[in-house]
Enzyme design. Structure first.
Site, mmCIF file in Angstrom:
data_model
loop_
_atom_site.group_PDB
_atom_site.id
_atom_site.type_symbol
_atom_site.label_atom_id
_atom_site.label_comp_id
_atom_site.label_asym_id
_atom_site.label_seq_id
_atom_site.Cartn_x
_atom_site.Cartn_y
_atom_site.Cartn_z
ATOM 1 N N HIS A 240 0.808 -1.220 0.000
ATOM 2 C CA HIS A 240 0.000 0.000 0.000
ATOM 3 C C HIS A 240 0.841 1.270 0.000
ATOM 4 O O HIS A 240 0.310 2.373 0.064
ATOM 5 C CB HIS A 240 -0.915 -0.027 1.241
ATOM 6 C CG HIS A 240 -2.136 0.812 1.126
ATOM 7 N ND1 HIS A 240 -2.393 1.869 1.974
ATOM 8 C CD2 HIS A 240 -3.179 0.763 0.264
ATOM 9 C CE1 HIS A 240 -3.542 2.427 1.653
ATOM 10 N NE2 HIS A 240 -4.041 1.785 0.618
ATOM 11 N N LYS A 242 2.938 4.486 -1.110
ATOM 12 C CA LYS A 242 2.959 5.416 -2.235
ATOM 13 C C LYS A 242 4.143 6.357 -2.046
ATOM 14 O O LYS A 242 4.091 7.253 -1.205
ATOM 15 C CB LYS A 242 1.676 6.236 -2.306
ATOM 16 C CG LYS A 242 0.432 5.440 -2.682
ATOM 17 C CD LYS A 242 -0.405 5.142 -1.500
ATOM 18 C CE LYS A 242 -1.735 4.518 -1.931
ATOM 19 N NZ LYS A 242 -2.449 3.895 -0.811
ATOM 20 N N HIS A 489 -9.130 11.213 0.026
ATOM 21 C CA HIS A 489 -8.466 9.915 0.091
ATOM 22 C C HIS A 489 -7.218 10.028 0.961
ATOM 23 O O HIS A 489 -6.454 9.089 1.112
ATOM 24 C CB HIS A 489 -8.098 9.461 -1.333
ATOM 25 C CG HIS A 489 -7.517 8.090 -1.409
ATOM 26 N ND1 HIS A 489 -6.195 7.856 -1.741
ATOM 27 C CD2 HIS A 489 -8.068 6.874 -1.202
ATOM 28 C CE1 HIS A 489 -5.964 6.554 -1.748
ATOM 29 N NE2 HIS A 489 -7.074 5.928 -1.420
ATOM 30 N N LYS A 491 -4.795 10.318 4.242
ATOM 31 C CA LYS A 491 -4.731 9.716 5.572
ATOM 32 C C LYS A 491 -3.853 10.634 6.405
ATOM 33 O O LYS A 491 -2.651 10.739 6.166
ATOM 34 C CB LYS A 491 -4.140 8.300 5.520
ATOM 35 C CG LYS A 491 -4.937 7.337 4.612
ATOM 36 C CD LYS A 491 -4.244 7.169 3.318
ATOM 37 C CE LYS A 491 -4.841 6.106 2.436
ATOM 38 N NZ LYS A 491 -6.110 6.459 1.810
#
Length: 613
Positions: A240, A242, A489, A491
């Site tokens: 996950h 990026k 989107h 976090k």
């Protein structure tokens, strides 16, 4: 992690892979689409590599390119139609036009960046160039020698309501003719789209999600491009992370940690965020220090080791790229000047980690160590401080009081050693922490956003989680972007540490739906407290045990099990006022009322129809 979390992870992966959050496909279809994208990109690469022909109405090359462009536009139109997002009069959206914008960001954006706190100072470029001895780079590119985070530009809310500057992917990459090498990492991937943003001659290593079997792999996928995937036990969990490491021909290195996948949807239709910093090269390499395990550069190298970059780099060097800026991953630690990096890198590495030396380097225990290193440990007992923690995420997990207290304990900078001393039965029956707020959009917030239900395709909460007897519904607050009428989107977590003060609310009663008096939203109490500090987290971690890990074992021999590969940064803030400024979401957030319901995609009429079709 529970099986339902695994199903959710797969749903997100299948959904995002096609840049259309409403369509789910089988693993075979995933691979088929990926291979189709690769073939299209190869064809485009071969076409553009041919000698330029003279303009002619009968030129077959130009005719072929025109047909490919027409087909590309049709694909974009179909994807947007599937998402229910109307086409603008000009189909060249931000994402579609990035390959042109990348050449020369506007001078206006450069001036705006230079005027912001932590932005580029007037003499930064000249001082960095002189220290590195590198040749001159394009004066149009803004540099960030002190590091900076910004939300991404989102179509429909530009300029932002809060006037905050944003990043576009074109600005992050800079002039593509100046890129020498890149290492990219993403969960969801549109390889044809991102391939078009790079010069065809640039070697790229792409880290992405492994197949359903979870096996590590390395393979050539495009001319000068190698795709690598890390190992996932049994195929469960997600790669996950990026991030980007962009090496420029001048010697400069740009490190990027973001919340956005490498798909057009994430860089155009929904808000994300990115932190980046430019790192100047050293005049001569330094010795690699194997004991420097908590430095940013050492942790970055460890991340690359764990996501299977090492064999990909070795193959690339052996094939035809012997002049890469790095020949080994150790070069990252020895050839650049990391002295100005002030953020703390927080990775989660999938797998089982045992013993304190390993446990404190990953997951929520790494967050604990970073909070301590910043000097924000709360302490315990009557003299301890209070942590007000707000965590905004796009996916919600299946929570237990044990895990949430475990995470909150680390966020306070308190060692899991103290937590593990407690009996398991005691840990399992503690009340939820009263000073934690979980930010997730309500159903009404999604409906009222610019794209409505069709914009909520990458935001997940399951109804059976929410209805669980001990689920912490009282901790939930609505997530609203400061940009305007868009969904996030992102976090992000904001922690405010202050002197402990008694509050009217002592515990969260998870078995009761009655209202409880709560004065924690009164920011004047926090602001007036002495010795108040704050910090922020930004990255790929959602607020789940799969992302942050579960601690077990004993105080002498802890074990941390993590399901996902994640990456984020933590950095100090001056005070609550700066926390208000830095937060991507509206503060103070509004607590869910008894009438509020969370956004549950599986109950959406729009997505039910899309999946049926």
């Amino acid at each position: 992690m529970e099986k339902s979390d695994d199903d959710l992870a797969r749903a997100i992966s299948l959904s995002l892979l096609h840049t259309d959050p409403s369509i789910h496909h089988s693993n075979e279809t995933e691979e088929a689409l990926f291979q189709e994208q690769i073939m299209q990109a190869i064809q485009a690469s071969r076409s553009t590599a041919q000698p330029p022909a003279q303009p002619s109405s009968t030129n077959p090359f130009l005719s072929e390119r025109a047909q490919m462009e027409k087909e590309r536009r049709e694909r974009q139109k179909r994807l947007r139609k599937a998402k229910g997002i109307p086409d603008s009069e000009d189909e060249r959206t931000q994402a579609d036009s990035d390959d042109e914008d990348v050449k020369e960001p506007s001078a206006k954006r450069q001036r705006l960046s230079s005027s912001m706190p932590n932005g580029v100072q007037a003499n930064a470029r000249s001082s960095a160039a002189s220290s590195s001895g590198s040749k001159h780079e394009s004066s149009q590119n803004p540099y960030f020698w002190d590091g900076e985070w910004r939300p991404t530009a989102t179509q429909g809310v530009e300029p932002r309501k809060d006037k905050r500057p944003t990043f576009r992917l074109s600005e992050i990459l800079g002039n593509k003719t100046e890129i020498a090498f890149a290492i990219l990492s993403t969960f969801a991937l549109d390889i044809q789209w991102i391939y078009d943003l790079f010069d065809r001659s640039v070697p790229v290593i792409m880290v992405s999600q492994p197949g359903e079997n979870g096996r590590a792999s390395v393979k050539n996928v495009l001319p000068n491009w190698i795709k690598t995937t890390p190992f996932l036990q049994g195929g469960y969990g997600c790669m996950h992370m990026k991030f980007m490491m962009i090496f420029y021909k001048t010697g400069r290195l740009r490190v990027v940690v973001s919340t956005a996948n490498l798909v057009p949807y994430d860089w155009r239709d929904i808000e994300n965020a990115a932190w980046l910093q430019d790192i100047p090269p050293l005049s001569k390499p330094v010795t690699f220090d194997k004991e420097d395990k908590e430095s940013f550069q050492y942790i970055m190298k460890t991340v690359l080791d764990n996501v299977n970059v090492k064999p990909a780099l070795s193959i690339m060097v052996q094939q035809e790229h012997r002049d890469l800026p790095i020949q080994t991953l150790e070069d990252i630690c020895t050839r650049w000047d990391w002295s100005k990096v002030r953020v703390h890198l927080i990775p989660s590495i999938a797998g089982k980690h045992q013993g304190w030396p390993d446990v404190i380097l990953t997951g929520h225990t790494r967050l604990m160590k970073a909070v301590r290193n910043m000097g924000f440990q709360t302490g315990k007992g009557t003299q301890g401080k209070k942590l007000e923690l707000e965590y905004q995420a796009s996916s919600i997990g299946q929570y237990t009081t044990s895990w949430i207290n475990e995470f909150y304990y680390s966020a306070r900078g308190e060692s899991a050693q103290d937590w593990l001393v407690k009996r398991k039965s005691e840990r399992d029956n503690q009340p939820y922490p009263i000073n934690l707020k979980i930010l997730y959009p309500t159903k009404d917030t999604v409906h009222g956003s610019q794209h409505g239900e069709r914009g909520g395709g990458t935001i997940f909460c399951k109804r059976n989680y929410w209805e669980g007897k001990k689920f912490p519904r009282k901790l939930f607050y609505d997530a609203k972007s400061k940009a305007g009428n868009t969904l996030m989107h992102t976090k992000m977590a904001i922690g405010v540490v202050s002197q402990n003060r008694p509050t009217k609310r002592e515990v969260i009663n998870v078995d009761s739906d009655s209202e409880t008096e709560d004065d924690s939203d009164d920011e004047s109490q926090v602001d007036s407290a002495q010795d108040t500090n704050a910090w922020a987290y930004l990255g790929s971690h959602n607020f789940t045990g799969s992302a942050w890990g579960y601690v077990s074992g004993s105080a002498f021999n802890p074990v941390l099990n993590i399901r996902n590969y994640e990456l984020g940064v933590v950095f100090p803030l001056k005070n609550p006022a700066e926390a208000n400024k830095m937060a991507c979401f509206e503060r103070p957030p509004r607590q869910y009322s008894p009438k509020d319901s969370p956004w549950v995609q599986e109950e959406s009429v729009y997505f039910a129809q899309s999946n049926h079709n």
